[in-house]
Design a protein around this motif. Structure first.
Motif, mmCIF file in Angstrom:
data_model
loop_
_atom_site.group_PDB
_atom_site.id
_atom_site.type_symbol
_atom_site.label_atom_id
_atom_site.label_comp_id
_atom_site.label_asym_id
_atom_site.label_seq_id
_atom_site.Cartn_x
_atom_site.Cartn_y
_atom_site.Cartn_z
ATOM 1 N N ASP A 71 -25.387 -33.290 16.176
ATOM 2 C CA ASP A 71 -26.082 -33.060 14.902
ATOM 3 C C ASP A 71 -25.479 -33.900 13.781
ATOM 4 O O ASP A 71 -24.959 -33.385 12.796
ATOM 5 N N VAL A 72 -25.551 -35.184 13.946
ATOM 6 C CA VAL A 72 -24.903 -36.125 13.044
ATOM 7 C C VAL A 72 -25.566 -36.148 11.670
ATOM 8 O O VAL A 72 -26.779 -36.088 11.552
ATOM 9 N N SER A 73 -24.729 -36.246 10.651
ATOM 10 C CA SER A 73 -25.207 -36.442 9.293
ATOM 11 C C SER A 73 -24.297 -37.464 8.620
ATOM 12 O O SER A 73 -23.273 -37.869 9.185
ATOM 13 N N SER A 74 -24.652 -37.846 7.428
ATOM 14 C CA SER A 74 -23.817 -38.802 6.705
ATOM 15 C C SER A 74 -22.448 -38.196 6.383
ATOM 16 O O SER A 74 -21.512 -38.926 6.071
ATOM 17 N N ALA A 75 -22.306 -36.886 6.481
ATOM 18 C CA ALA A 75 -21.008 -36.245 6.265
ATOM 19 C C ALA A 75 -19.989 -36.749 7.279
ATOM 20 O O ALA A 75 -18.820 -36.963 6.948
ATOM 21 N N ALA A 76 -20.412 -36.966 8.519
ATOM 22 C CA ALA A 76 -19.506 -37.485 9.551
ATOM 23 C C ALA A 76 -19.027 -38.883 9.185
ATOM 24 O O ALA A 76 -17.859 -39.222 9.394
ATOM 25 N N LEU A 77 -19.914 -39.700 8.638
ATOM 26 C CA LEU A 77 -19.512 -41.051 8.209
ATOM 27 C C LEU A 77 -18.504 -40.975 7.069
ATOM 28 O O LEU A 77 -17.550 -41.752 7.031
ATOM 29 N N SER A 78 -18.709 -40.052 6.156
ATOM 30 C CA SER A 78 -17.769 -39.885 5.042
ATOM 31 C C SER A 78 -16.389 -39.522 5.543
ATOM 32 O O SER A 78 -15.386 -40.064 5.074
ATOM 33 N N VAL A 79 -16.333 -38.600 6.506
ATOM 34 C CA VAL A 79 -15.042 -38.197 7.084
ATOM 35 C C VAL A 79 -14.392 -39.391 7.775
ATOM 36 O O VAL A 79 -13.202 -39.655 7.593
ATOM 37 N N LEU A 80 -15.159 -40.124 8.545
ATOM 38 C CA LEU A 80 -14.649 -41.288 9.266
ATOM 39 C C LEU A 80 -14.064 -42.328 8.303
ATOM 40 O O LEU A 80 -12.962 -42.849 8.519
ATOM 41 N N LEU A 81 -14.778 -42.618 7.239
ATOM 42 C CA LEU A 81 -14.289 -43.591 6.248
ATOM 43 C C LEU A 81 -13.058 -43.071 5.517
ATOM 44 O O LEU A 81 -12.128 -43.836 5.228
ATOM 45 N N GLU A 82 -13.025 -41.785 5.235
ATOM 46 C CA GLU A 82 -11.850 -41.197 4.585
ATOM 47 C C GLU A 82 -10.625 -41.304 5.487
ATOM 48 O O GLU A 82 -9.525 -41.639 5.037
ATOM 49 N N TRP A 83 -10.792 -41.027 6.774
ATOM 50 C CA TRP A 83 -9.669 -41.169 7.707
ATOM 51 C C TRP A 83 -9.206 -42.618 7.820
ATOM 52 O O TRP A 83 -8.013 -42.879 7.901
ATOM 53 N N ALA A 84 -10.146 -43.554 7.859
ATOM 54 C CA ALA A 84 -9.776 -44.974 7.939
ATOM 55 C C ALA A 84 -8.957 -45.370 6.710
ATOM 56 O O ALA A 84 -7.942 -46.069 6.817
ATOM 57 N N ARG A 85 -9.353 -44.889 5.541
ATOM 58 C CA ARG A 85 -8.628 -45.163 4.297
ATOM 59 C C ARG A 85 -7.236 -44.527 4.352
ATOM 60 O O ARG A 85 -6.236 -45.153 3.981
ATOM 61 N N ALA A 86 -7.170 -43.284 4.824
ATOM 62 C CA ALA A 86 -5.886 -42.582 4.918
ATOM 63 C C ALA A 86 -4.945 -43.273 5.901
ATOM 64 O O ALA A 86 -3.739 -43.366 5.659
ATOM 65 N N ALA A 87 -5.485 -43.762 7.005
ATOM 66 C CA ALA A 87 -4.663 -44.491 7.991
ATOM 67 C C ALA A 87 -4.082 -45.748 7.359
ATOM 68 O O ALA A 87 -2.896 -46.047 7.514
ATOM 69 N N ARG A 88 -4.915 -46.483 6.654
ATOM 70 C CA ARG A 88 -4.473 -47.710 5.991
ATOM 71 C C ARG A 88 -3.378 -47.393 4.968
ATOM 72 O O ARG A 88 -2.351 -48.064 4.909
ATOM 73 N N THR A 89 -3.587 -46.347 4.165
ATOM 74 C CA THR A 89 -2.619 -45.946 3.142
ATOM 75 C C THR A 89 -1.284 -45.562 3.767
ATOM 76 O O THR A 89 -0.227 -45.849 3.210
ATOM 77 N N ALA A 90 -1.324 -44.920 4.935
ATOM 78 C CA ALA A 90 -0.102 -44.480 5.622
ATOM 79 C C ALA A 90 0.568 -45.601 6.417
ATOM 80 O O ALA A 90 1.595 -45.378 7.045
ATOM 81 N N GLY A 91 -0.033 -46.795 6.409
ATOM 82 C CA GLY A 91 0.550 -47.911 7.148
ATOM 83 C C GLY A 91 0.317 -47.827 8.646
ATOM 84 O O GLY A 91 1.077 -48.388 9.433
ATOM 85 N N LEU A 92 -0.748 -47.134 9.044
ATOM 86 C CA LEU A 92 -1.080 -47.002 10.461
ATOM 87 C C LEU A 92 -2.069 -48.081 10.858
ATOM 88 O O LEU A 92 -2.761 -48.651 10.017
#
Length: 111
Positions: free
Chosen positions: A59-80
């Motif tokens: 049951d995909v929605s744009s909310a899943a994309l938002s979470v995915l992009l937020e995690w990608a940003r958090a990974a980058r910020t953490a140096g991962l």
């Protein structure tokens, strides 16, 4: 395996160096899901290779994309290093429509 979040419709687990989501990622769960993932990502040592597994997302929605992009940003910020993103077929279609495959290391269906 470490369970990071469990709701009525969604579950987030850490498997080794991967975040794995199963269930529905709607707007009601997105904030909690993003926060739980961000916390786990921030706890990983810099330089760690991480991946996101969303093959169990329904049951995909744009909310899943938002979470995915937020995690990608958090990974980058953490140096991962974001090594791979695995998506359910429906989420893959939505990601392609949004043009996000250029921003994320999305694995092909054959992988």
């Amino acid at each position: 395996m470490t369970r990071l979040l469990e709701g009525a419709d969604v579950c987030l687990e850490a498997h080794g160096s991967a975040l794995k989501v199963e269930g529905r990622v709607g707007f009601e769960a997105a904030a909690d899901l993003a926060e739980a993932g961000r916390g786990w990502l921030a706890s990983q040592p810099a330089g760690t290779r991480v991946s996101f597994d969303l093959t169990g997302v329904a049951d995909v929605s744009s909310a899943a994309l938002s979470v995915l992009l937020e995690w990608a940003r958090a990974a980058r910020t953490a140096g991962l290093k974001l090594q791979a993103v695995r998506l359910s077929p429906a989420l893959r279609r939505l990601t392609d429509l949004a043009g996000l495959e250029r921003l994320l290391p999305v694995e092909s269906d054959a992988a």
